[in-house]
Scaffold this motif. Structure first.
Motif, PDB file in Angstrom:
ATOM      1  N   THR A 205       0.841  -1.194   0.000  1.00 16.34           N
ATOM      2  CA  THR A 205       0.000   0.000   0.000  1.00 16.34           C
ATOM      3  C   THR A 205       0.879   1.249   0.000  1.00 16.34           C
ATOM      4  O   THR A 205       1.969   1.250   0.596  1.00 16.34           O
ATOM      5  CB  THR A 205      -0.931   0.018   1.233  1.00 16.34           C
ATOM      6  OG1 THR A 205      -1.520   1.312   1.366  1.00 16.34           O
ATOM      7  CG2 THR A 205      -0.177  -0.303   2.513  1.00 16.34           C
ATOM      8  N   PRO A 206       0.419   2.337  -0.638  1.00 19.04           N
ATOM      9  CA  PRO A 206       1.182   3.597  -0.596  1.00 19.04           C
ATOM     10  C   PRO A 206       1.370   4.129   0.812  1.00 19.04           C
ATOM     11  O   PRO A 206       2.276   4.952   1.055  1.00 19.04           O
ATOM     12  CB  PRO A 206       0.308   4.549  -1.429  1.00 19.04           C
ATOM     13  CG  PRO A 206      -0.518   3.662  -2.296  1.00 19.04           C
ATOM     14  CD  PRO A 206      -0.771   2.424  -1.502  1.00 19.04           C
ATOM     15  N   GLY A 317       1.115   1.670  -5.319  1.00 16.33           N
ATOM     16  CA  GLY A 317       0.930   3.004  -5.877  1.00 16.33           C
ATOM     17  C   GLY A 317       1.985   3.415  -6.878  1.00 16.33           C
ATOM     18  O   GLY A 317       2.196   4.615  -7.087  1.00 16.33           O
ATOM     19  N   SER A 337      -1.966   3.519 -16.019  1.00 17.81           N
ATOM     20  CA  SER A 337      -1.296   2.994 -14.825  1.00 17.81           C
ATOM     21  C   SER A 337       0.170   2.668 -15.085  1.00 17.81           C
ATOM     22  O   SER A 337       0.802   1.989 -14.297  1.00 17.81           O
ATOM     23  CB  SER A 337      -2.018   1.738 -14.329  1.00 17.81           C
ATOM     24  OG  SER A 337      -2.116   0.771 -15.367  1.00 17.81           O
ATOM     25  N   ARG A 369       2.491  10.303 -10.477  1.00 16.61           N
ATOM     26  CA  ARG A 369       1.660  10.247  -9.266  1.00 16.61           C
ATOM     27  C   ARG A 369       0.232   9.805  -9.592  1.00 16.61           C
ATOM     28  O   ARG A 369      -0.338   8.936  -8.931  1.00 16.61           O
ATOM     29  CB  ARG A 369       1.677  11.610  -8.570  1.00 16.61           C
ATOM     30  CG  ARG A 369       1.156  11.596  -7.156  1.00 16.61           C
ATOM     31  CD  ARG A 369       1.440  12.899  -6.428  1.00 16.61           C
ATOM     32  NE  ARG A 369       2.874  13.102  -6.210  1.00 16.61           N
ATOM     33  CZ  ARG A 369       3.619  14.013  -6.869  1.00 16.61           C
ATOM     34  NH1 ARG A 369       3.064  14.795  -7.771  1.00 16.61           N
ATOM     35  NH2 ARG A 369       4.896  14.132  -6.608  1.00 16.61           N
ATOM     36  N   GLU A 370      -0.344  10.389 -10.646  1.00 12.34           N
ATOM     37  CA  GLU A 370      -1.700  10.014 -11.024  1.00 12.34           C
ATOM     38  C   GLU A 370      -1.741   8.581 -11.559  1.00 12.34           C
ATOM     39  O   GLU A 370      -2.670   7.821 -11.260  1.00 12.34           O
ATOM     40  CB  GLU A 370      -2.257  10.978 -12.072  1.00 12.34           C
ATOM     41  CG  GLU A 370      -3.644  10.617 -12.585  1.00 12.34           C
ATOM     42  CD  GLU A 370      -4.693  10.501 -11.477  1.00 12.34           C
ATOM     43  OE1 GLU A 370      -5.652   9.716 -11.662  1.00 12.34           O
ATOM     44  OE2 GLU A 370      -4.558  11.176 -10.437  1.00 12.34           O
ATOM     45  N   ARG A 373      -1.830   6.302  -8.697  1.00  9.86           N
ATOM     46  CA  ARG A 373      -3.161   6.199  -8.073  1.00  9.86           C
ATOM     47  C   ARG A 373      -4.045   5.243  -8.870  1.00  9.86           C
ATOM     48  O   ARG A 373      -4.808   4.463  -8.293  1.00  9.86           O
ATOM     49  CB  ARG A 373      -3.793   7.587  -7.971  1.00  9.86           C
ATOM     50  CG  ARG A 373      -3.274   8.422  -6.814  1.00  9.86           C
ATOM     51  CD  ARG A 373      -4.159   9.619  -6.559  1.00  9.86           C
ATOM     52  NE  ARG A 373      -3.950  10.650  -7.561  1.00  9.86           N
ATOM     53  CZ  ARG A 373      -3.090  11.663  -7.422  1.00  9.86           C
ATOM     54  NH1 ARG A 373      -2.356  11.761  -6.325  1.00  9.86           N
ATOM     55  NH2 ARG A 373      -2.963  12.569  -8.371  1.00  9.86           N
ATOM     56  N   GLN A 374      -3.958   5.329 -10.187  1.00 10.88           N
ATOM     57  CA  GLN A 374      -4.753   4.427 -11.027  1.00 10.88           C
ATOM     58  C   GLN A 374      -4.285   2.982 -10.873  1.00 10.88           C
ATOM     59  O   GLN A 374      -5.105   2.052 -10.882  1.00 10.88           O
ATOM     60  CB  GLN A 374      -4.642   4.867 -12.494  1.00 10.88           C
ATOM     61  CG  GLN A 374      -5.274   6.212 -12.799  1.00 10.88           C
ATOM     62  CD  GLN A 374      -6.778   6.205 -12.576  1.00 10.88           C
ATOM     63  OE1 GLN A 374      -7.452   5.187 -12.754  1.00 10.88           O
ATOM     64  NE2 GLN A 374      -7.315   7.351 -12.162  1.00 10.88           N
ATOM     65  N   ARG A 376      -2.954   1.654  -8.200  1.00 13.33           N
ATOM     66  CA  ARG A 376      -3.462   1.210  -6.901  1.00 13.33           C
ATOM     67  C   ARG A 376      -4.945   0.866  -6.992  1.00 13.33           C
ATOM     68  O   ARG A 376      -5.398  -0.165  -6.460  1.00 13.33           O
ATOM     69  CB  ARG A 376      -3.241   2.309  -5.853  1.00 13.33           C
ATOM     70  CG  ARG A 376      -3.956   2.121  -4.515  1.00 13.33           C
ATOM     71  CD  ARG A 376      -3.416   0.975  -3.731  1.00 13.33           C
ATOM     72  NE  ARG A 376      -4.137   0.807  -2.458  1.00 13.33           N
ATOM     73  CZ  ARG A 376      -3.905  -0.149  -1.583  1.00 13.33           C
ATOM     74  NH1 ARG A 376      -2.976  -1.063  -1.828  1.00 13.33           N
ATOM     75  NH2 ARG A 376      -4.590  -0.242  -0.467  1.00 13.33           N
ATOM     76  N   ALA A 377      -5.716   1.692  -7.664  1.00 10.99           N
ATOM     77  CA  ALA A 377      -7.154   1.439  -7.790  1.00 10.99           C
ATOM     78  C   ALA A 377      -7.411   0.119  -8.504  1.00 10.99           C
ATOM     79  O   ALA A 377      -8.297  -0.653  -8.122  1.00 10.99           O
ATOM     80  CB  ALA A 377      -7.822   2.594  -8.531  1.00 10.99           C
ATOM     81  N   ARG A 380      -6.609  -3.003  -6.266  1.00 10.86           N
ATOM     82  CA  ARG A 380      -7.567  -3.279  -5.189  1.00 10.86           C
ATOM     83  C   ARG A 380      -8.608  -4.316  -5.599  1.00 10.86           C
ATOM     84  O   ARG A 380      -9.252  -4.925  -4.750  1.00 10.86           O
ATOM     85  CB  ARG A 380      -8.251  -1.978  -4.756  1.00 10.86           C
ATOM     86  CG  ARG A 380      -7.328  -1.049  -3.971  1.00 10.86           C
ATOM     87  CD  ARG A 380      -8.022   0.274  -3.669  1.00 10.86           C
ATOM     88  NE  ARG A 380      -9.135   0.090  -2.754  1.00 10.86           N
ATOM     89  CZ  ARG A 380      -9.043   0.138  -1.424  1.00 10.86           C
ATOM     90  NH1 ARG A 380      -7.859   0.353  -0.852  1.00 10.86           N
ATOM     91  NH2 ARG A 380     -10.100  -0.027  -0.670  1.00 10.86           N
TER      92      ARG A 380
END
Length: 411
Positions: A205-206, A317, A337, A369-370, A373-374, A376-377, A380
């Motif tokens: 996890t970040p 992340g 991603s 960075r973005e 986030r993608q 990581r999404a 999940r």
């Protein structure tokens, strides 16, 4: 004839299995196969199944007694093994057909899952076939593709033929991606099905990003840290890690390269790249911190059946730069991603494209960075619970099919 499974209601699944899992790699060995198998065994036991693991004894390990009761307990049958040349800490199992046959005659499993195609795996297949026990196998490693990295590429067809014969004598072979299943089928492998891989998004996890660790690497807040995690061996295409990093470094002179892992190529890599940070193997929380404390993940290997590190990086992340194969093909979306580099089949062109993609990413590190986030999404949604449920379904499936004509036995 095959034995009938125990019909009970211990938990999520009404049919309670007694499964024998055979492998020549197991924690604390650090590799994707060992990690995957440990998660499968843990998950199957949590679902109420009885799983016994047959594997080589590791140095200094003391066996725990295995009973024949039907309770869902940890139980390992430790067998003879030898160190694997060139890979410190890894063991190769020795043939043990008679011992396995005696063990399974006394305490008969409903099914056998063979994860490795070494001497122990071949012995397990012969023992199971002699006893009429259904067998599932996993295609976890591209051993046929390794030959060219060790200067014996002419052996590839022979190794592939041995693997094909082994897997075709099993009732089902489980591959981690649809693309690999299609490739194996085209090469003459039969009864290939897909069983995906999962990732622990609570561990990776970040949130585990560590400013202290980054300081140890000499990385300021704005410094771009590029990460590689994996075995340091010829088949991992490690020269391309360095070349891609140099392309990033050309645009970001303060960038840092962190290499996590160990193996026969480490000494040469360290000597040639004194500015890189080599951490050795990392596990558990320390490994999770290394992922989360980086900014971009490089994975140039083309020899993977999957590549668990790709989805571990995504869960942490990180955007991923990888070739368009295995886990990256399934899970990385270019420009969203990370970046996937198409494989042309020409090594020099593929390498140039990979380095070019790294240079392109370096032009806009703010976008990392973005993309992270993608990543990581997406990660999940890769829950181990669903992977274990699919594994359970495949094991139950070979029982239900109950072939009248099982693959030919050894003499």
């Amino acid at each position: 004839m095959w034995s009938q499974p125990h019909i009970e209601s211990p938990g999520p699944c009404r049919t309670r299995l007694h499964l024998a899992l055979v492998t020549e790699t197991w924690p604390p060995e650090v590799n994707g196969v060992a990690h995957t198998l440990a998660r499968l065994v843990e998950g199957m036991r949590e679902r109420g199944h009885r799983v016994q693991v047959a594997r080589p004894r590791q140095p200094g390990e003391v066996a725990r007694p295995c009973g024949a009761g039907d309770e869902s307990v940890a139980c390992d049958h430790l067998l003879a093994g030898l160190p694997l040349p060139g890979y410190s800490g890894l063991r190769m199992g020795l043939p043990a057909r008679r011992r396995l046959q005696a063990l399974w005659s006394e305490d008969r499993p409903d099914a056998v899952y063979i994860a490795t195609e070494g001497p122990l795996g071949h012995a397990a297949l012969r023992a199971a076939r002699r006893l009429g026990i259904p067998v599932a196998s996993g295609f976890h490693t591209h051993f046929d593709g390794y030959a060219r990295y060790y200067g014996v590429g002419w052996l590839t067809p022979l190794v592939r033929a041995v693997l094909r014969r082994f897997h075709n004598r099993c009732d089902v072979t489980l591959a981690p991606t649809g693309a690999l299943a299609h490739t194996l089928a085209a090469q003459g492998f039969q009864r290939v099905r897909v069983m995906a891989r999962g990732v622990d998004t609570r561990r990776f996890t970040p949130a585990r990003r560590s400013s202290r660790l980054r300081q140890q690497w000499g990385a300021a807040t704005a410094t771009s840290v590029v990460l590689y995690v994996g075995r340091l061996a010829p088949e991992k295409n490690l020269a391309l890690v360095v070349d891609a990093f140099r392309a990033i470094q050309a645009a970001r002179p303060d960038a840092r390269l962190v290499v996590v892992g160990d193996g026969p190529s480490r000494t040469e890599l360290e000597r040639a790249n004194p500015d890189a940070i080599f951490t050795g193997q990392q596990v558990g929380q320390a490994l999770a911190q290394h992922y989360a404390s980086a900014d971009l993940f490089l994975f140039p290997s083309t020899s993977e059946t999957f590549g668990n590190v790709v989805i571990e990086a995504m869960a942490s992340g990180l955007p991923v730069l990888a070739f368009d194969s295995a886990a990256a093909h399934e899970h990385v979306t270019s420009g969203v991603s990370g970046a996937r580099v198409p494989l042309t089949g020409t090594a020099s062109e593929d390498a140039a494209a990979f380095v070019g993609a790294a240079g392109a990413l370096a032009q806009d590190p703010e976008a990392w960075r973005e993309m992270g986030r993608q990543a990581r999404a997406h990660a999940r949604g890769l829950d181990w619970v669903e992977v274990v449920a699919e594994f359970e379904s495949q094991c139950l499936g070979i029982l239900k099919e109950g072939r009248d004509a099982s693959p030919a036995m050894d003499g």
